[in-house]
Motif scaffolding. Structure first.
Motif, PDB file in Angstrom:
ATOM      1  N   GLY A   6      -2.271  -9.576  -5.729  1.00 35.66           N
ATOM      2  CA  GLY A   6      -3.364  -8.716  -5.302  1.00 35.66           C
ATOM      3  C   GLY A   6      -2.837  -7.409  -4.735  1.00 35.66           C
ATOM      4  N   TRP A   7      -3.711  -6.428  -4.677  1.00 36.99           N
ATOM      5  CA  TRP A   7      -3.352  -5.135  -4.087  1.00 36.99           C
ATOM      6  C   TRP A   7      -4.203  -4.940  -2.843  1.00 36.99           C
ATOM      7  CZ3 TRP A   7       0.066  -1.225  -5.758  1.00 36.99           C
ATOM      8  CH2 TRP A   7       0.013  -0.042  -5.009  1.00 36.99           C
ATOM      9  N   ASP A   8      -3.548  -4.762  -1.712  1.00 34.39           N
ATOM     10  CA  ASP A   8      -4.283  -4.464  -0.492  1.00 34.39           C
ATOM     11  C   ASP A   8      -3.791  -3.109   0.034  1.00 34.39           C
ATOM     12  OD1 ASP A   8      -1.751  -5.173   0.281  1.00 34.39           O
ATOM     13  OD2 ASP A   8      -2.360  -6.656   1.748  1.00 34.39           O
ATOM     14  N   GLY A   9      -4.608  -2.494   0.867  1.00 42.32           N
ATOM     15  CA  GLY A   9      -4.235  -1.193   1.389  1.00 42.32           C
ATOM     16  C   GLY A   9      -4.663  -0.062   0.470  1.00 42.32           C
ATOM     17  N   PRO A  10      -4.312   1.176   0.842  1.00 41.64           N
ATOM     18  CA  PRO A  10      -4.743   2.335   0.048  1.00 41.64           C
ATOM     19  C   PRO A  10      -4.076   2.365  -1.324  1.00 41.64           C
ATOM     20  CG  PRO A  10      -3.192   2.995   1.749  1.00 41.64           C
ATOM     21  CD  PRO A  10      -3.532   1.565   2.028  1.00 41.64           C
ATOM     22  N   PRO A  11      -4.782   2.834  -2.331  1.00 41.00           N
ATOM     23  CA  PRO A  11      -4.228   2.879  -3.692  1.00 41.00           C
ATOM     24  C   PRO A  11      -3.212   4.006  -3.846  1.00 41.00           C
ATOM     25  CG  PRO A  11      -6.405   3.844  -3.657  1.00 41.00           C
ATOM     26  CD  PRO A  11      -6.176   3.278  -2.295  1.00 41.00           C
ATOM     27  N   PRO A  12      -2.386   3.949  -4.872  1.00 44.06           N
ATOM     28  CA  PRO A  12      -1.393   5.010  -5.083  1.00 44.06           C
ATOM     29  C   PRO A  12      -2.052   6.311  -5.535  1.00 44.06           C
ATOM     30  CG  PRO A  12      -1.391   3.479  -6.928  1.00 44.06           C
ATOM     31  CD  PRO A  12      -2.292   2.883  -5.886  1.00 44.06           C
ATOM     32  N   LEU A  13      -1.446   7.423  -5.132  1.00 41.66           N
ATOM     33  CA  LEU A  13      -1.942   8.748  -5.512  1.00 41.66           C
ATOM     34  C   LEU A  13      -1.068   9.401  -6.579  1.00 41.66           C
ATOM     35  CD1 LEU A  13      -2.779  10.127  -1.952  1.00 41.66           C
ATOM     36  CD2 LEU A  13      -4.343   9.072  -3.618  1.00 41.66           C
ATOM     37  N   ALA A  14       0.065   8.793  -6.886  1.00 43.37           N
ATOM     38  CA  ALA A  14       0.972   9.306  -7.914  1.00 43.37           C
ATOM     39  C   ALA A  14       1.835   8.158  -8.411  1.00 43.37           C
ATOM     40  CB  ALA A  14       1.843  10.432  -7.365  1.00 43.37           C
ATOM     41  N   VAL A  15       2.413   8.340  -9.581  1.00 40.13           N
ATOM     42  CA  VAL A  15       3.327   7.349 -10.159  1.00 40.13           C
ATOM     43  C   VAL A  15       4.674   8.013 -10.371  1.00 40.13           C
ATOM     44  CG1 VAL A  15       3.834   5.933 -12.195  1.00 40.13           C
ATOM     45  CG2 VAL A  15       1.516   5.974 -11.246  1.00 40.13           C
ATOM     46  N   VAL A  16       5.732   7.307 -10.026  1.00 41.07           N
ATOM     47  CA  VAL A  16       7.096   7.777 -10.255  1.00 41.07           C
ATOM     48  C   VAL A  16       7.785   6.797 -11.193  1.00 41.07           C
ATOM     49  CG1 VAL A  16       9.365   8.099  -9.195  1.00 41.07           C
ATOM     50  CG2 VAL A  16       7.329   9.050  -8.097  1.00 41.07           C
ATOM     51  N   VAL A  17       8.326   7.302 -12.278  1.00 41.41           N
ATOM     52  CA  VAL A  17       8.970   6.449 -13.279  1.00 41.41           C
ATOM     53  C   VAL A  17      10.466   6.705 -13.316  1.00 41.41           C
ATOM     54  CG1 VAL A  17       6.873   6.352 -14.680  1.00 41.41           C
ATOM     55  CG2 VAL A  17       8.607   8.083 -15.193  1.00 41.41           C
ATOM     56  N   ASP A  18      11.209   5.673 -13.620  1.00 39.94           N
ATOM     57  CA  ASP A  18      12.634   5.780 -13.911  1.00 39.94           C
ATOM     58  C   ASP A  18      12.770   6.246 -15.367  1.00 39.94           C
ATOM     59  OD1 ASP A  18      15.506   5.208 -13.676  1.00 39.94           O
ATOM     60  OD2 ASP A  18      15.062   3.477 -14.932  1.00 39.94           O
TER      61      ASP A  18
END
Length: 243
Positions: A6-18
């Protein structure tokens, strides 16, 4: 298949990829670079085929360690006293390798485009800046990325993941708090660990050289491909729009 907690807390605002072994198979680049070193070794009067074979074996044993060309020369029978003269031009041949094309993993281009249409997407990668730039250019994925940061530009090998300064700097370029990025990468000890270092979460992609590495530290989720990881990232990032 994906493992999704599950995901709790605020959602991500950006994605960082390798980059390496996350967006494309690094083995393709290493094969081209090893061939370039073999050719340069032959031009220097060495047994180019032997040096090439020894370097391929060294890279297969672990591409992240330094001194691979030194060890390959020794394995090919080159006297240790000759290394100081021979290594620099061969390292230069490796560094100058710029394949015309490196094919991303299947579905990566479409998945990255979908992510880029929803949130800022950055790329955080370790390595020689010239080499990493050549790799990214060969994949053709650069236009889909909001920002790219090669950690070595911040202080050499000491700045490589899981050191947090690269992710902190990239998050600032993306205009979001570092703990609100979601990292996608193939290496638990680097990509997952750097996310944890700044209070962020990560999706581990099990592919490439480190596909069998244990999930230590544990990621938020694990998938078998980048498109699966992007789908999960889009699902949780959509919550930021809904809030």
């Amino acid at each position: 298949m994906s493992t999704v907690p599950g995901w709790d807390g605020p959602p991500p605002l950006a994605v960082v990829v390798d980059l390496d072994d996350t967006l494309y198979p690094q083995a393709a680049y290493l094969a081209a670079a090893a061939a370039a070193v073999g050719t340069a070794a032959g031009a220097a009067g060495l047994d180019g085929d032997a040096v090439h074979a020894a370097l391929v074996a060294e890279l297969a044993a672990g591409s992240d360690a330094g001194g691979t060309i030194d060890r390959a020369l020794l394995a090919a029978g080159v006297p240790a006293g000759a290394l100081a003269r021979l290594v620099p031009p061969l390292v230069a041949a490796f560094t100058a390798c710029a394949p015309e094309r490196l094919d991303p993993y299947p579905g990566v281009r479409e998945a990255l485009a979908a992510l880029a249409g929803a949130v800022p997407v950055g790329c955080l990668t370790d390595g020689n800046p010239a080499i990493q730039a050549a790799k990214l250019a060969a994949t053709g994925l650069g236009p889909l990325l909001t920002a790219v940061l090669v950690t070595d530009t911040l202080g050499g090998r000491a700045a490589r993941k899981p050191a947090p300064q690269g992710l902190l700097a990239l998050a600032a370029r993306l205009g979001v708090p570092a703990d609100r990025v979601l990292v996608i990468g193939d290496r638990p000890g680097k990509d997952v660990a750097v996310a944890a270092a700044v209070g962020a979460r990560a999706i581990r992609v099990r592919q490439g050289e480190y596909a069998a590495a244990p999930d230590v530290p544990a990621p938020w989720a694990a998938t078998g491909s980048f498109p699966e990881a992007a789908e999960l990232a889009l699902a949780v990032a959509a919550r930021a729009v809904a809030v």
